[in-house]
Design an enzyme around this catalytic site. Structure first.
Site, PDB file in Angstrom:
ATOM      1  N   SER A 175       0.799  -1.224   0.000  1.00 26.77           N
ATOM      2  CA  SER A 175       0.000   0.000   0.000  1.00 26.77           C
ATOM      3  C   SER A 175       0.832   1.275   0.000  1.00 26.77           C
ATOM      4  CB  SER A 175      -0.962  -0.005   1.185  1.00 26.77           C
ATOM      5  OG  SER A 175      -0.277  -0.246   2.388  1.00 26.77           O
ATOM      6  N   HIS A 203      -5.333  -3.205  -3.013  1.00 24.76           N
ATOM      7  CA  HIS A 203      -5.022  -2.221  -4.056  1.00 24.76           C
ATOM      8  C   HIS A 203      -4.965  -2.834  -5.453  1.00 24.76           C
ATOM      9  CE1 HIS A 203      -4.151   0.840  -1.026  1.00 24.76           C
ATOM     10  NE2 HIS A 203      -3.635  -0.166  -0.337  1.00 24.76           N
ATOM     11  N   LYS A 235     -11.713   1.168  -2.012  1.00 28.27           N
ATOM     12  CA  LYS A 235     -10.651   1.773  -2.836  1.00 28.27           C
ATOM     13  C   LYS A 235     -11.133   1.821  -4.286  1.00 28.27           C
ATOM     14  CE  LYS A 235      -7.464   1.058   0.790  1.00 28.27           C
ATOM     15  NZ  LYS A 235      -6.797   0.088   1.630  1.00 28.27           N
TER      16      LYS A 235
END
Ligand SMILES: *Cc1c(COP(=O)(O)O)cnc(C)c1O
Length: 392
Positions: A175, A203, A235
């Site tokens: 991250s 991610h 996200k």
């Protein structure tokens, strides 16, 4: 009593004090921060879906049918058909047998790791894993052995010299660095040493792989290779929540054992409905991912030409390495003076002496937005030189 005020002062003096800014309006690159318009390069909304009209409408359309509150935990009477449909959808999206919807990624990691390993077991964890993984390891009460970032030789040695139940856990995309774990090697090592592999692809989901199916699908890894996949929905997916996906047996085990699943109120079901709409968009439209790839390539080329230290990343996470906390803060502040929002990331989020600007790119950025960032970075570049000169 402990001197809390002194501890805060100490933090301030070390350049480690953190403050919050107040954002108004929807999440998008053009933000209003404490009343000041800024162009943001620090959110995790990689596909620009956080305020997509179709997704917002899916939530409001669902609400007359679902109401707002989750009302109870999943095991009491909170498990709504909207949650159930999302789990079926997530399993299909990740090409896995089944999925379990959690309220946040933090809770998914805490719950899954502490359920799948316990006293007497050993967890092997990459040194740069996310805080929620570290906390899940602590909560499990298993022995934790951290291996140097991405170092498969070190991990192989550790696995070979350890008996009992073993669990290996890693970020898919790291991250704060943006690099990708050596997933194929990890899968092979875990197979060889009979260890359970857990990958947190917070991610990667939505961004990597065909139709945004994530890091594992991109590398051709199935549920046989990596039994436990964790993904987050706040996200690239642009909504909220998280999931664990894998064999039905393991999901059933988590329903029985994962305390962060059992002892918390279910998410508002309308969020689950909106997430299904987001997954439809992610699957259907490649244009966001291809635009994002253009932005990433352009940023890397130009920022490297300006002499900034980049990390080996091909993801939307493109940190500029600075080093000391004050220089990172100074660079971030200078950019803000020019109307750009890029936050400085400092210890303990990153190792000591590795403060950085975490630039993140989004499909919602135009090429003109990126040019604005690059021009501002060029203007601020001398700031880093004078700082390092002072240090010498
Ligand atoms: C953001 C993040 C999480 C936490 O997810 P939330 O849904 O925000 O709680 C977990 N793991 C990684 C690697 C992350 O980057």
């Amino acid at each position: 009593m402990r001197d809390f005020a002194a501890e805060l002062d100490q933090r301030k003096q070390a350049g480690l004090y953190r403050t919050r800014r107040v954002i108004s309006g929807p999440q998008q690159p053009e933000l209003v921060s404490d009343g000041v318009p800024l162009l943001s390069f620090c959110s995790n909304d990689y596909l620009g879906l956080a305020s997509h009209p179709d997704i917002v409408r899916a939530a409001t359309d669902a609400m007359p049918h679902t109401g707002l509150g989750g009302a109870a935990s999943h095991l009491i009477c909170g498990h709504h058909s909207a949650h159930h449909q999302l789990e079926v959808r997530l399993a299909a999206f990740t090409r896995r047998s089944s999925a379990l919807f959690f309220s946040t990624g933090y809770m998914a990691n805490m719950g899954a790791i502490s359920a799948l390993a316990g006293r007497g077991d050993t967890i092997f964890s990459d040194r740069l894993n996310h805080a929620s993984i570290i906390d899940g390891c602590i909560l499990s009460r298993a022995r934790v052995r951290r291996y140097p970032h991405g170092d498969m030789d070190a991990l192989a040695d550790m696995l070979a010299s350890t008996g009992g139940h073993k669990l290996v856990v890693t970020d898919g995309v790291f991250s704060m660095d943006g690099d990708i774990a050596p997933l194929k090697e990890l899968a092979a090592l875990c197979r060889k040493h009979d260890a359970l592999l857990v990958v947190d692809d917070a991610h990667g989901v939505g961004v990597l792989g065909p139709q945004g199916r994530g890091s594992l699908i991109e590398q051709g890894l199935t549920e046989d290779d990596v039994p436990v996949l964790i993904g987050t929905l706040g996200k690239a997916v642009g909504t909220s929540g998280a999931f664990v996906a894998g064999p039905k047996l393991l999901m059933d085990y988590l329903v029985q054992k994962a305390r962060t699943y059992i002892y918390t109120t279910a998410m508002p079901p309308a969020i689950a409905a909106a997430t299904c709409t987001s997954l439809d968009l992610i699957e259907r439209e490649d244009s966001r991912r291809s635009h994002l790839q253009l932005l990433i390539a352009e940023f890397r080329r130009e920022a490297a030409a300006l002499g900034f230290r980049l990390m080996p990343s091909r993801t939307p996470i493109q940190p500029i390495m600075v080093g000391d906390n004050w220089s990172a803060l100074a660079l971030s502040e200078a950019l803000e003076q020019k109307g750009l929002l890029v936050t400085a990331i400092r210890p303990p989020t990153v190792p000591e002496g590795e403060a950085r600007l975490r630039v993140t790119l989004s499909a919602a950025h135009s090429m003109a937005d990126l040019e604005r960032l690059l021009v501002a970075l060029a203007d601020c570049r001398p700031l880093l030189e004078s700082k390092s000169a002072e240090a010498v």
